[in-house]
Design an enzyme around this catalytic site. Sequence first.
Site, PDB file in Angstrom:
ATOM      1  N   LYS A   9       0.816  -1.209   0.000  1.00 43.30           N
ATOM      2  CA  LYS A   9       0.000   0.000   0.000  1.00 43.30           C
ATOM      3  C   LYS A   9       0.859   1.272   0.000  1.00 43.30           C
ATOM      4  O   LYS A   9       2.057   1.234   0.310  1.00 43.30           O
ATOM      5  CB  LYS A   9      -0.935  -0.018   1.211  1.00 43.30           C
ATOM      6  CG  LYS A   9      -2.005  -1.107   1.145  1.00 43.30           C
ATOM      7  CD  LYS A   9      -3.014  -0.893   2.260  1.00 43.30           C
ATOM      8  CE  LYS A   9      -4.110  -1.926   2.223  1.00 43.30           C
ATOM      9  NZ  LYS A   9      -5.161  -1.628   3.222  1.00 43.30           N
ATOM     10  N   TYR A  49     -12.338  -1.302  -4.335  1.00 45.49           N
ATOM     11  CA  TYR A  49     -12.902  -1.556  -3.007  1.00 45.49           C
ATOM     12  C   TYR A  49     -14.433  -1.425  -2.992  1.00 45.49           C
ATOM     13  O   TYR A  49     -15.017  -1.150  -1.935  1.00 45.49           O
ATOM     14  CB  TYR A  49     -12.292  -0.592  -1.992  1.00 45.49           C
ATOM     15  CG  TYR A  49     -10.911  -1.008  -1.501  1.00 45.49           C
ATOM     16  CD1 TYR A  49     -10.738  -2.152  -0.717  1.00 45.49           C
ATOM     17  CD2 TYR A  49      -9.779  -0.253  -1.795  1.00 45.49           C
ATOM     18  CE1 TYR A  49      -9.490  -2.534  -0.245  1.00 45.49           C
ATOM     19  CE2 TYR A  49      -8.514  -0.629  -1.333  1.00 45.49           C
ATOM     20  CZ  TYR A  49      -8.386  -1.770  -0.554  1.00 45.49           C
ATOM     21  OH  TYR A  49      -7.144  -2.143  -0.084  1.00 45.49           O
ATOM     22  N   ARG A  85      -2.598 -14.187   3.675  1.00 47.73           N
ATOM     23  CA  ARG A  85      -3.300 -13.529   4.780  1.00 47.73           C
ATOM     24  C   ARG A  85      -2.579 -13.799   6.110  1.00 47.73           C
ATOM     25  O   ARG A  85      -2.493 -12.937   6.978  1.00 47.73           O
ATOM     26  CB  ARG A  85      -4.760 -13.984   4.849  1.00 47.73           C
ATOM     27  CG  ARG A  85      -5.553 -13.482   3.647  1.00 47.73           C
ATOM     28  CD  ARG A  85      -7.007 -13.894   3.691  1.00 47.73           C
ATOM     29  NE  ARG A  85      -7.739 -13.180   4.719  1.00 47.73           N
ATOM     30  CZ  ARG A  85      -8.133 -11.916   4.623  1.00 47.73           C
ATOM     31  NH1 ARG A  85      -7.845 -11.205   3.538  1.00 47.73           N
ATOM     32  NH2 ARG A  85      -8.804 -11.333   5.581  1.00 47.73           N
ATOM     33  N   THR A  91      -5.932  -7.223  10.205  1.00 44.52           N
ATOM     34  CA  THR A  91      -6.126  -5.929   9.532  1.00 44.52           C
ATOM     35  C   THR A  91      -5.575  -4.773  10.362  1.00 44.52           C
ATOM     36  O   THR A  91      -4.923  -3.867   9.836  1.00 44.52           O
ATOM     37  CB  THR A  91      -7.642  -5.702   9.274  1.00 44.52           C
ATOM     38  OG1 THR A  91      -8.147  -6.824   8.560  1.00 44.52           O
ATOM     39  CG2 THR A  91      -7.879  -4.433   8.477  1.00 44.52           C
ATOM     40  N   ARG A 102       2.006  -6.725   8.776  1.00 47.77           N
ATOM     41  CA  ARG A 102       1.271  -5.568   9.326  1.00 47.77           C
ATOM     42  C   ARG A 102       1.785  -5.190  10.710  1.00 47.77           C
ATOM     43  O   ARG A 102       1.813  -4.009  11.057  1.00 47.77           O
ATOM     44  CB  ARG A 102      -0.228  -5.866   9.339  1.00 47.77           C
ATOM     45  CG  ARG A 102      -0.826  -5.735   7.930  1.00 47.77           C
ATOM     46  CD  ARG A 102      -2.217  -6.265   7.873  1.00 47.77           C
ATOM     47  NE  ARG A 102      -2.912  -5.909   6.637  1.00 47.77           N
ATOM     48  CZ  ARG A 102      -4.019  -6.515   6.218  1.00 47.77           C
ATOM     49  NH1 ARG A 102      -4.544  -7.491   6.934  1.00 47.77           N
ATOM     50  NH2 ARG A 102      -4.588  -6.144   5.094  1.00 47.77           N
ATOM     51  N   ASN A 112      -2.125   0.103   6.753  1.00 49.44           N
ATOM     52  CA  ASN A 112      -1.682  -1.198   7.281  1.00 49.44           C
ATOM     53  C   ASN A 112      -0.745  -1.950   6.326  1.00 49.44           C
ATOM     54  O   ASN A 112      -0.666  -3.170   6.346  1.00 49.44           O
ATOM     55  CB  ASN A 112      -2.881  -2.057   7.707  1.00 49.44           C
ATOM     56  CG  ASN A 112      -3.839  -2.320   6.566  1.00 49.44           C
ATOM     57  OD1 ASN A 112      -3.655  -1.813   5.469  1.00 49.44           O
ATOM     58  ND2 ASN A 112      -4.856  -3.121   6.812  1.00 49.44           N
ATOM     59  N   HIS A 115      -2.279  -5.372   1.398  1.00 49.44           N
ATOM     60  CA  HIS A 115      -3.636  -5.884   1.180  1.00 49.44           C
ATOM     61  C   HIS A 115      -3.535  -7.281   0.600  1.00 49.44           C
ATOM     62  O   HIS A 115      -2.579  -7.588  -0.119  1.00 49.44           O
ATOM     63  CB  HIS A 115      -4.401  -4.990   0.193  1.00 49.44           C
ATOM     64  CG  HIS A 115      -5.633  -5.650  -0.366  1.00 49.44           C
ATOM     65  ND1 HIS A 115      -6.841  -5.641   0.293  1.00 49.44           N
ATOM     66  CD2 HIS A 115      -5.823  -6.378  -1.500  1.00 49.44           C
ATOM     67  CE1 HIS A 115      -7.723  -6.333  -0.418  1.00 49.44           C
ATOM     68  NE2 HIS A 115      -7.133  -6.788  -1.519  1.00 49.44           N
ATOM     69  N   GLU A 126      -9.980  -9.756  -8.201  1.00 41.74           N
ATOM     70  CA  GLU A 126      -8.985  -8.704  -7.935  1.00 41.74           C
ATOM     71  C   GLU A 126      -7.790  -8.808  -8.889  1.00 41.74           C
ATOM     72  O   GLU A 126      -7.255  -7.784  -9.324  1.00 41.74           O
ATOM     73  CB  GLU A 126      -8.530  -8.788  -6.469  1.00 41.74           C
ATOM     74  CG  GLU A 126      -9.648  -8.422  -5.506  1.00 41.74           C
ATOM     75  CD  GLU A 126      -9.193  -8.342  -4.055  1.00 41.74           C
ATOM     76  OE1 GLU A 126      -8.029  -8.653  -3.750  1.00 41.74           O
ATOM     77  OE2 GLU A 126     -10.034  -7.963  -3.220  1.00 41.74           O
TER      78      GLU A 126
HETATM   79  P1  CMP Z   1      -7.592  -4.229   3.249  1.00 36.41           P
HETATM   80  O1  CMP Z   1      -7.132  -5.607   3.458  1.00 36.41           O
HETATM   81  O2  CMP Z   1      -6.969  -3.426   2.166  1.00 36.41           O
HETATM   82  O3  CMP Z   1      -9.177  -4.258   2.969  1.00 36.41           O
HETATM   83  C1  CMP Z   1     -10.022  -3.169   3.262  1.00 36.41           C
HETATM   84  C2  CMP Z   1      -9.314  -2.112   4.031  1.00 36.41           C
HETATM   85  O4  CMP Z   1     -10.133  -1.213   4.693  1.00 36.41           O
HETATM   86  C3  CMP Z   1      -8.509  -2.746   5.139  1.00 36.41           C
HETATM   87  O5  CMP Z   1      -7.416  -3.426   4.592  1.00 36.41           O
HETATM   88  C4  CMP Z   1      -8.181  -1.567   6.013  1.00 36.41           C
HETATM   89  O6  CMP Z   1      -6.973  -0.923   5.658  1.00 36.41           O
HETATM   90  C5  CMP Z   1      -9.349  -0.663   5.721  1.00 36.41           C
HETATM   91  N1  CMP Z   1     -10.169  -0.524   6.914  1.00 36.41           N
HETATM   92  C6  CMP Z   1     -10.852  -1.480   7.540  1.00 36.41           C
HETATM   93  N2  CMP Z   1     -11.480  -0.975   8.617  1.00 36.41           N
HETATM   94  C7  CMP Z   1     -11.179   0.329   8.641  1.00 36.41           C
HETATM   95  C8  CMP Z   1     -11.515   1.382   9.511  1.00 36.41           C
HETATM   96  N3  CMP Z   1     -12.318   1.179  10.573  1.00 36.41           N
HETATM   97  N4  CMP Z   1     -11.025   2.602   9.233  1.00 36.41           N
HETATM   98  C9  CMP Z   1     -10.224   2.802   8.138  1.00 36.41           C
HETATM   99  N5  CMP Z   1      -9.878   1.822   7.277  1.00 36.41           N
HETATM  100  C10 CMP Z   1     -10.345   0.601   7.538  1.00 36.41           C
END
Ligand code: CMP
Length: 137
Positions: A9, A49, A85, A91, A102, A112, A115, A126
């Site tokens: 990211k 997304y 994962r 996450t 992460r 984070n 992805h 994807e």
């Molecule tokens: P990712 O695996 O890219 O998939 C969706 C993303 O949404 C997730 O990682 C987080 O970076 C983001 N995300 C999930 N929950 C929140 C949150 N509460 N606030 C901001 N970003 C979020």
Amino acid sequence: MNLTLGIIKPDAVSKGLTGKILDRILSEGFQIRAMKLVHLTKKQAEGFYAVHKDKGFFEELTNFMSSAPCVVMVLEKENAVEEWRKLMGATNPAEAAEGTLRKQFGSSIGENAVHGSDSKENAEIEIAYFFNKLELV
Ligand code: CMP
């Protein structure tokens, strides 16, 4: 299918962590089948997304993902979705296990570092969002 989509990211790319993360990916036994540096437009981030479009964090997420370049890649390994994962960790970096990407490189739930697709079905969708078949080695 033993493929998944991974993204390094914008936070991690901007901090110069791409090499360290790629090194880890390779040392954990993944093969990189395709990879490119992309700076997503806001519309492209919203498309990627789209499943989260009704979530409260959608605006923040798509602004962040279109804020700077990221590295998108197709990773191959047995059980690629689960294995990637596992290597990424939870996450929220604060809840991620020691030794995960992460935990090591993420700074918040939004920023984070990486992805990964959450299922084989979504991995196919994807991967096709970023790569055509000719680009998969
Ligand atoms: P990712 O695996 O890219 O998939 C969706 C993303 O949404 C997730 O990682 C987080 O970076 C983001 N995300 C999930 N929950 C929140 C949150 N509460 N606030 C901001 N970003 C979020």
